[in-house]
Write a protein that holds these residues in place. Structure first.
Motif, PDB file in Angstrom:
ATOM      1  N   GLN A   1     -12.166  30.273 -11.473  1.00  0.00           N
ATOM      2  CA  GLN A   1     -13.441  30.482 -10.792  1.00  0.00           C
ATOM      3  C   GLN A   1     -13.178  30.799  -9.338  1.00  0.00           C
ATOM      4  O   GLN A   1     -12.160  30.386  -8.770  1.00  0.00           O
ATOM      5  N   ASP A   2     -14.094  31.542  -8.704  1.00  0.00           N
ATOM      6  CA  ASP A   2     -13.920  31.869  -7.288  1.00  0.00           C
ATOM      7  C   ASP A   2     -14.298  30.669  -6.426  1.00  0.00           C
ATOM      8  O   ASP A   2     -14.687  29.617  -6.920  1.00  0.00           O
ATOM      9  N   GLU A   3     -14.201  30.808  -5.072  1.00  0.00           N
ATOM     10  CA  GLU A   3     -14.394  29.676  -4.175  1.00  0.00           C
ATOM     11  C   GLU A   3     -15.777  29.071  -4.315  1.00  0.00           C
ATOM     12  O   GLU A   3     -15.945  27.845  -4.288  1.00  0.00           O
ATOM     13  N   ASN A   4     -16.802  29.882  -4.477  1.00  0.00           N
ATOM     14  CA  ASN A   4     -18.150  29.344  -4.601  1.00  0.00           C
ATOM     15  C   ASN A   4     -18.316  28.576  -5.906  1.00  0.00           C
ATOM     16  O   ASN A   4     -18.875  27.496  -5.933  1.00  0.00           O
ATOM     17  N   ASN A   5     -17.760  29.159  -7.003  1.00  0.00           N
ATOM     18  CA  ASN A   5     -17.877  28.492  -8.288  1.00  0.00           C
ATOM     19  C   ASN A   5     -16.980  27.277  -8.387  1.00  0.00           C
ATOM     20  O   ASN A   5     -17.164  26.435  -9.264  1.00  0.00           O
ATOM     21  N   ARG A   6     -15.960  27.180  -7.489  1.00  0.00           N
ATOM     22  CA  ARG A   6     -15.093  26.017  -7.489  1.00  0.00           C
ATOM     23  C   ARG A   6     -15.886  24.753  -7.166  1.00  0.00           C
ATOM     24  O   ARG A   6     -15.529  23.646  -7.543  1.00  0.00           O
ATOM     25  N   LEU A   7     -17.014  24.926  -6.462  1.00  0.00           N
ATOM     26  CA  LEU A   7     -17.881  23.798  -6.161  1.00  0.00           C
ATOM     27  C   LEU A   7     -18.797  23.439  -7.336  1.00  0.00           C
ATOM     28  O   LEU A   7     -19.526  22.473  -7.271  1.00  0.00           O
ATOM     29  N   LYS A   8     -18.728  24.275  -8.390  1.00  0.00           N
ATOM     30  CA  LYS A   8     -19.578  24.031  -9.562  1.00  0.00           C
ATOM     31  C   LYS A   8     -18.921  22.946 -10.406  1.00  0.00           C
ATOM     32  O   LYS A   8     -18.126  23.215 -11.290  1.00  0.00           O
ATOM     33  N   GLN A   9     -19.250  21.728 -10.138  1.00  0.00           N
ATOM     34  CA  GLN A   9     -18.554  20.604 -10.729  1.00  0.00           C
ATOM     35  C   GLN A   9     -19.468  19.389 -10.764  1.00  0.00           C
ATOM     36  O   GLN A   9     -20.613  19.442 -10.347  1.00  0.00           O
ATOM     37  N   GLU A  10     -18.925  18.305 -11.243  1.00  0.00           N
ATOM     38  CA  GLU A  10     -19.670  17.051 -11.242  1.00  0.00           C
ATOM     39  C   GLU A  10     -19.506  16.347  -9.906  1.00  0.00           C
ATOM     40  O   GLU A  10     -18.414  16.302  -9.342  1.00  0.00           O
ATOM     41  N   LEU A  11     -20.591  15.817  -9.400  1.00  0.00           N
ATOM     42  CA  LEU A  11     -20.559  14.999  -8.194  1.00  0.00           C
ATOM     43  C   LEU A  11     -21.081  13.614  -8.565  1.00  0.00           C
ATOM     44  O   LEU A  11     -22.180  13.483  -9.101  1.00  0.00           O
ATOM     45  N   THR A  12     -20.281  12.608  -8.288  1.00  0.00           N
ATOM     46  CA  THR A  12     -20.655  11.234  -8.619  1.00  0.00           C
ATOM     47  C   THR A  12     -21.188  10.541  -7.376  1.00  0.00           C
ATOM     48  O   THR A  12     -20.518  10.506  -6.340  1.00  0.00           O
ATOM     49  N   ILE A  13     -22.379  10.002  -7.498  1.00  0.00           N
ATOM     50  CA  ILE A  13     -23.037   9.333  -6.378  1.00  0.00           C
ATOM     51  C   ILE A  13     -23.342   7.893  -6.786  1.00  0.00           C
ATOM     52  O   ILE A  13     -23.940   7.650  -7.832  1.00  0.00           O
ATOM     53  N   ALA A  14     -22.905   6.961  -5.960  1.00  0.00           N
ATOM     54  CA  ALA A  14     -23.192   5.544  -6.193  1.00  0.00           C
ATOM     55  C   ALA A  14     -24.274   5.100  -5.225  1.00  0.00           C
ATOM     56  O   ALA A  14     -24.221   5.422  -4.035  1.00  0.00           O
ATOM     57  N   CYS A  15     -25.260   4.385  -5.734  1.00  0.00           N
ATOM     58  CA  CYS A  15     -26.358   3.979  -4.852  1.00  0.00           C
ATOM     59  C   CYS A  15     -27.058   2.744  -5.411  1.00  0.00           C
ATOM     60  O   CYS A  15     -26.893   2.407  -6.582  1.00  0.00           O
ATOM     61  N   PRO A  16     -27.836   2.058  -4.568  1.00  0.00           N
ATOM     62  CA  PRO A  16     -28.641   0.939  -5.074  1.00  0.00           C
ATOM     63  C   PRO A  16     -29.591   1.419  -6.168  1.00  0.00           C
ATOM     64  O   PRO A  16     -30.065   2.566  -6.134  1.00  0.00           O
ATOM     65  N   THR A  17     -29.862   0.548  -7.120  1.00  0.00           N
ATOM     66  CA  THR A  17     -30.695   0.931  -8.266  1.00  0.00           C
ATOM     67  C   THR A  17     -32.037   1.508  -7.842  1.00  0.00           C
ATOM     68  O   THR A  17     -32.520   2.483  -8.433  1.00  0.00           O
ATOM     69  N   GLY A  18     -32.646   0.940  -6.808  1.00  0.00           N
ATOM     70  CA  GLY A  18     -33.958   1.404  -6.372  1.00  0.00           C
ATOM     71  C   GLY A  18     -33.967   2.819  -5.840  1.00  0.00           C
ATOM     72  O   GLY A  18     -35.025   3.446  -5.744  1.00  0.00           O
ATOM     73  N   LEU A  19     -32.792   3.360  -5.491  1.00  0.00           N
ATOM     74  CA  LEU A  19     -32.714   4.734  -4.986  1.00  0.00           C
ATOM     75  C   LEU A  19     -32.259   5.722  -6.045  1.00  0.00           C
ATOM     76  O   LEU A  19     -32.119   6.911  -5.756  1.00  0.00           O
ATOM     77  N   CYS A  20     -32.020   5.244  -7.270  1.00  0.00           N
ATOM     78  CA  CYS A  20     -31.624   6.156  -8.347  1.00  0.00           C
ATOM     79  C   CYS A  20     -32.779   7.049  -8.796  1.00  0.00           C
ATOM     80  O   CYS A  20     -32.564   8.166  -9.264  1.00  0.00           O
ATOM     81  N   VAL A  21     -33.993   6.548  -8.660  1.00  0.00           N
ATOM     82  CA  VAL A  21     -35.162   7.290  -9.146  1.00  0.00           C
ATOM     83  C   VAL A  21     -35.378   8.538  -8.305  1.00  0.00           C
ATOM     84  O   VAL A  21     -35.469   8.466  -7.076  1.00  0.00           O
ATOM     85  N   LYS A  22     -35.423   9.674  -8.956  1.00  0.00           N
ATOM     86  CA  LYS A  22     -35.688  10.996  -8.358  1.00  0.00           C
ATOM     87  C   LYS A  22     -34.518  11.565  -7.562  1.00  0.00           C
ATOM     88  O   LYS A  22     -34.597  12.715  -7.107  1.00  0.00           O
TER      89      LYS A  22
END
Length: 326
Positions: free
Chosen positions: A93-114
């Protein structure tokens, strides 16, 4: 005789992802919420793996799961399979598509919504695509960021760990009181008071690095020589809703979108805590602060991600003037 490999041929990568997330959170309902799928689909994935591996994998406890010996043994390998699958998708994939991936975000449960939906909208506006995996934060999030298992975290405290950058976002400015819609508290006053709230059992929505040791309401009760009956501590929003619907307990929620989620449930009532009561509650313990934790050089994160998350946090926890009911 049918071998385990023969049975595994019908198992897909999604089932591996379900296993890894359940192992990390030990809560199937929160995984269903994170992946935005019905809880029944999570159960089917786990049952398929149990059949293929001839092992229970997880034992159900009162408030979550406990992994079996085999689950603990295969978790690192399952994690590697997911990482290899992600790497395979990014080849050529090219440089722009190289960012096409999974991003894992950890947060308090109350901020998971939306959160994932808001970030997906931002990605589309920038002509990019990401799969966002949103999971509950824990006490080891610094280590997870250092090892690349978490890309960004929303935390109640800053980090001083090497390889982790901290950015202060804002402070919470209000709270919602939540309970069963038949709860006697609603008949006592249209605006809930702390002295009335502590008359009833209380459910602590566990927030690592904020109220995991003692909740502000416990501090308040101790200061006026009262006892707060903490019935249970929960870490998931669906588990919290289930407890509230079936008991006479109350709880506090400090995030607007989480409160809206709970308010959509017909058996629950949600009201704003009056501002003078909010300030009284936090006289000694202080209000929660919110920080973004990330790798120092962004680790190929898109430029818009951290500003978008900062804006989301602010919109969720900086609350407008309270009314009688949200």
């Amino acid at each position: 005789m049918v071998s385990a490999m023969d049975r595994l041929k019908d198992i897909n990568i999604f089932s591996f992802q379900v296993f890894v997330l359940v192992y990390e959170s030990l809560n199937s309902l929160s995984v269903a919420q994170t992946l935005n799928v019905p809880a029944s689909k999570i159960s089917r994935c786990l049952n398929s793996l149990r059949h293929a591996l001839d092992d229970p994998l997880f034992y159900r406890k009162q408030y979550g799961f406990e992994p079996s010996e085999m689950a603990t043994r295969i978790y690192p390998e399952m994690k590697k399979i997911l990482e290899l699958a992600g790497q395979a998708c990014s080849v050529d994939q090219d440089e722009n598509n190289r960012l096409k991936q999974e991003l894992t975000i950890a947060c308090p449960t109350g901020l998971c919504v939306k959160l994932s939906r808001r970030l997906q909208e931002q990605a589309r506006e920038h002509g990019q695509h990401f799969t966002f995996i949103v999971k509950p934060i824990n006490h080891h999030v610094d280590n997870e960021i250092q090892h690349g298992n978490v890309d960004v975290a929303i935390s109640f405290e800053s980090s001083h760990s090497e390889g982790v950058k901290s950015e202060f976002v804002t402070k919470g400015t209000g709270l919602y009181v939540v309970g069963n819609h038949r709860h006697p508290l609603w008949q006592r006053s249209p605006q809930p008071q702390l002295k009335e709230i502590i008359d009833y059992p209380f459910i602590v929505a566990d927030c690592p690095a904020f109220n995991d040791r003692i909740d502000p309401l416990e501090v308040y009760a101790n200061d006026i020589d009262r006892h707060l009956d903490v019935e249970v501590k929960v870490s998931g929003l669906t588990e919290l809703a289930d407890q509230l619907e079936s008991t006479s307990s109350l709880t506090f929620v400090g995030q607007k979108y989480a409160a809206e989620f709970l308010n959509r449930m017909s058996d629950l009532e949600v009201r704003r805590l009056p501002q003078d009561q909010f300030e009284l509650l936090h006289q000694r313990m202080g209000v929660p602060s919110y920080y973004l934790l990330s790798p120092p050089r962004g680790r190929n994160l898109p430029d818009w991600l951290l500003p978008a998350m900062s804006e989301f946090i602010t919109s969720s926890v900086v609350l407008t003037e309270p009314g009688d009911k949200e």
